[in-house]
Design an enzyme around this catalytic site. Structure first.
Site, PDB file in Angstrom:
ATOM      1  N   ASP A   1      -1.982   5.125   7.618  1.00  0.00           N
ATOM      2  CA  ASP A   1      -2.225   6.382   8.327  1.00  0.00           C
ATOM      3  C   ASP A   1      -2.734   6.082   9.739  1.00  0.00           C
ATOM      4  OD1 ASP A   1      -3.223   8.868   9.245  1.00  0.00           O
ATOM      5  OD2 ASP A   1      -3.700   9.524   7.231  1.00  0.00           O
TER       6      ASP A   1
ATOM      7  N   ASP B   1       0.863  -1.184   0.000  1.00  0.00           N
ATOM      8  CA  ASP B   1       0.000   0.000   0.000  1.00  0.00           C
ATOM      9  C   ASP B   1       0.896   1.229   0.000  1.00  0.00           C
ATOM     10  OD1 ASP B   1      -2.316   1.492  -0.027  1.00  0.00           O
ATOM     11  OD2 ASP B   1      -3.065   0.789   1.901  1.00  0.00           O
ATOM     12  N   ASP B   2       0.312   2.365  -0.350  1.00  0.00           N
ATOM     13  CA  ASP B   2       1.101   3.590  -0.385  1.00  0.00           C
ATOM     14  C   ASP B   2       1.368   4.120   1.014  1.00  0.00           C
ATOM     15  OD1 ASP B   2      -1.563   4.314   0.041  1.00  0.00           O
ATOM     16  OD2 ASP B   2      -1.572   5.939  -1.422  1.00  0.00           O
TER      17      ASP B   2
END
Length: 160
Positions: A103, A99-100
């Site tokens: 968070d 995943d980027d």
């Protein structure tokens, strides 16, 4: 940018390519078991671009996706699973999830529950999400909003 985000970090396509290659080098060609990776699971949509670059760097041709929706703009909402990873069996053993960003960890927690034995790697991580990933490249403070190149409109500067 909402009140919760006091800082911003803008990435470029070149940085994403470079960081994705570095993430591939960090996780290496083999799973923690010592076996070669069976494949990559990209967390759509943010993980699609880094997953393609990692797959190329590690010579992995088998790529699946998990498609989730948890954000509307910059607002976190209820997460919907749109598509499950269908190729990964055995809890994701020897699979690499890409995943980027992790968070708050909200999405990663769901993915981790679906594939508890997979290795979860992200380009970027924030403190609340760290417990859910195995590898990441760069850490940011929780109050930083990261702008990815696929989220921003390209602007051209005039020489006039």
């Amino acid at each position: 940018m909402s009140a919760a985000y006091h800082k911003k970090f803008v990435t470029t396509w070149e940085e994403i390519q470079r960081y994705s290659m570095a993430l591939a080098w960090r996780v290496g060609p083999k799973a923690p078991s010592g076996n070669p990776w069976r494949g990559i699971i990209a967390v759509a949509r943010g993980g699609l671009v880094p997953a393609a670059a990692v797959a190329r760097e590690l010579h992995i041709r088998l790529i699946d996706t998990i498609c989730l929706q948890s954000y509307t703009g910059k607002k976190l909402g209820k997460t919907s699973i749109i598509k499950d990873a269908t190729l990964a069996t055995n809890g994701g053993k020897d699979w690499l999830i890409i995943d980027d960003l992790v968070d708050t960890g909200h999405t990663a927690k769901i993915v981790r529950k679906m594939l508890p034995k997979a290795h979860f790697a992200t380009l970027y991580a924030k403190p609340k999400g760290l417990p859910y990933v195995d590898s990441y490249l760069m850490e940011f403070s929780q109050d930083t909003w990261i702008y990815f190149p696929w989220e921003v409109e390209q602007q051209y500067k005039s020489n006039e």
